[in-house]
Write an enzyme that holds these catalytic residues in place. Structure first.
Site, PDB file in Angstrom:
ATOM      1  N   GLN A 142       0.800  -1.231   0.000  1.00  6.39           N
ATOM      2  CA  GLN A 142       0.000   0.000   0.000  1.00  6.39           C
ATOM      3  C   GLN A 142       0.829   1.277   0.000  1.00  6.39           C
ATOM      4  O   GLN A 142       0.306   2.344  -0.308  1.00  6.39           O
ATOM      5  CB  GLN A 142      -0.928   0.021   1.223  1.00  6.39           C
ATOM      6  CG  GLN A 142      -2.050  -0.988   1.143  1.00  6.39           C
ATOM      7  CD  GLN A 142      -3.064  -0.681   0.051  1.00  6.39           C
ATOM      8  OE1 GLN A 142      -3.113   0.421  -0.491  1.00  6.39           O
ATOM      9  NE2 GLN A 142      -3.883  -1.661  -0.274  1.00  6.39           N
ATOM     10  N   CYS A 168     -22.401  -6.602   9.081  1.00  7.70           N
ATOM     11  CA  CYS A 168     -23.428  -6.937  10.079  1.00  7.70           C
ATOM     12  C   CYS A 168     -24.334  -8.022   9.517  1.00  7.70           C
ATOM     13  O   CYS A 168     -24.793  -7.914   8.377  1.00  7.70           O
ATOM     14  CB  CYS A 168     -24.270  -5.708  10.403  1.00  7.70           C
ATOM     15  SG  CYS A 168     -23.283  -4.396  11.108  1.00  7.70           S
TER      16      CYS A 168
END
Ligand SMILES: Cc1ncc(COP(=O)(O)O)c(C=O)c1O
Length: 379
Positions: free
Chosen positions: A180, A325
């Protein structure tokens, strides 16, 4: 339909148009094998040589210290397994952090299964590992420290120079996963002081499926693929000439325009942050406020769920979730979890990452889309 505004450059980058042109001859007429001694091998061999020099210039190393690979995952596998197996008579202990990419953590899990021992260090609330904790974890049998240069989710830059200094005195090999950071901040291997450094092509505007591993001259590293002698025997197999030529050009572009790129990324990221913060009440920045990648903005929105935010903006803005979730359970990313972000914030975590092609007008549109969605969902 217009595609969504792309704010996920840490996932992958589009190809730079100059990089595409660099690849073209090797896709079309120059298809030869670089190992062939006839006419068809000449230009492909030259392309691989040139690319090696271009990557070496970006990393400030010698060309013969660059091994081309298939990407960040392979570079990490090679660095870690190649060191562990080469040094197994010296010791069996490896140090890392809890926020590494799976391309490091899963490799270490594999090594644990064949009798290596690992210490997985925690990070602070900003996603930073403490040098003192690295020092305290070192044992007589420690052979390798593998700690990422910059985190892919929150962008925090780790104190690699200090860690490498510490390790050098104890003759411990240091690897950093720079997938990165390459192309976004300086990655001078001399300044970092590392022995091994991983590069991923598709994070620097080159294609997927190409990467590089810096191997400091004299490092005791086992080969990865056995076969013919390509890549100085480290990585057998006919070279991915198209990808390698692309990675070379992409490295040259990243190196030549580094300061300009950093300024652009920072200004786009800060404009996005400011714009959202001005329009949304309960938002918090994750990661280190200063020591971070110039392009990464990881935000938590209080009492919201990341999946629902992405569902609402997905047709207009592309970004990544830091939590998932499912009915009444929340799975946080391992990075957000390691940073101990309170769950009412953590579950609403989104990573935005800007790139060289991001424009001010895209950012302004994205601010509108994101802030409207957050304010709607907060009601
Ligand atoms: C920090 C880090 N390491 C390694 C990788 C894996 O690289 P690649 O996709 O080239 O295998 C990634 C990609 O997301 C990454 O972000």
């Amino acid at each position: 339909m217009k595609p969504p505004i792309y704010l996920d450059y840490n996932a992958t980058t589009p190809l730079d148009s100059v990089v595409i042109e660099t690849m073209r001859p090797y896709i079309e007429e120059q298809f030869g094998n670089p190992s062939s001694s006839h006419w068809y091998g000449e230009k492909p061999a030259q392309a691989v040589d040139l690319a090696r020099k271009q990557v070496a210039t970006m990393l400030n190393c010698q060309p013969d210290e660059v091994v081309f690979t298939s990407g960040g995952t392979e570079s990490n596998n090679h660095a870690i397994i190649g060191t562990a197996t080469a040094l197994k008579d010296k010791g069996n202990h490896i140090i890392t952090t809890a926020i590494e990419h799976p391309a490091v953590l899963e490799v270490l899990k594999y090594l644990e299964g064949i009798d290596f021992k690992t210490t997985i260090l925690p990070v602070d609330g900003k996603g930073m590992v403490q040098v003192s904790e690295v020092e305290a974890a070192i044992r007589p049998e420690t052979i390798l420290i593998t700690i990422m240069h910059a985190n892919n989710e929150v962008g925090t830059i780790q104190p690699i120079t200090y860690i490498a200094e510490l390790a050098k005195n104890m003759e411990i090999v240091v690897h950093t996963d720079a997938a990165q950071s390459v192309g976004k901040i300086p990655t001078d291997v001399g300044e970092l002081g590392v022995d091994l450094l991983s590069v991923a092509g598709h994070k620097v505007y080159a294609p997927k499926g190409v990467g590089a591993l810096y191997v400091k001259s004299g490092t005791n590293l086992n080969k990865f693929y056995r076969g013919a002698g390509q890549e100085a025997g480290y990585r057998a197999g006919t070279e991915n000439v198209i990808g390698i030529a692309a990675l070379g050009k992409a490295s040259e572009l990243a190196h030549q325009n580094q300061q300009e790129n950093i300024e652009h990324l920072k200004s786009m990221r800060d404009r996005l942050h400011q714009g959202i913060a001005d329009k949304v009440q309960s938002v918090k920045l994750n990661g280190h406020p200063e020591i971070k990648l110039p392009n990464t903005l990881n935000l938590s929105f209080q009492n919201l769920e990341a999946d629902r935010i992405l569902d609402k903006i997905g047709d207009r803005v592309a970004a990544s979730a830091g939590a998932a979730c499912h009915s009444d359970t929340v799975t946080l990313s391992h990075v957000i979890e390691a940073m101990k972000i309170p769950v009412e914030w953590a579950k609403g975590t989104i990573r935005f990452s800007v790139g060289r092609m991001t424009t001010g007008s895209e950012i302004d549109q994205a601010i509108d889309v994101i802030s409207t969605a957050i304010n709607d969902l907060s009601q």
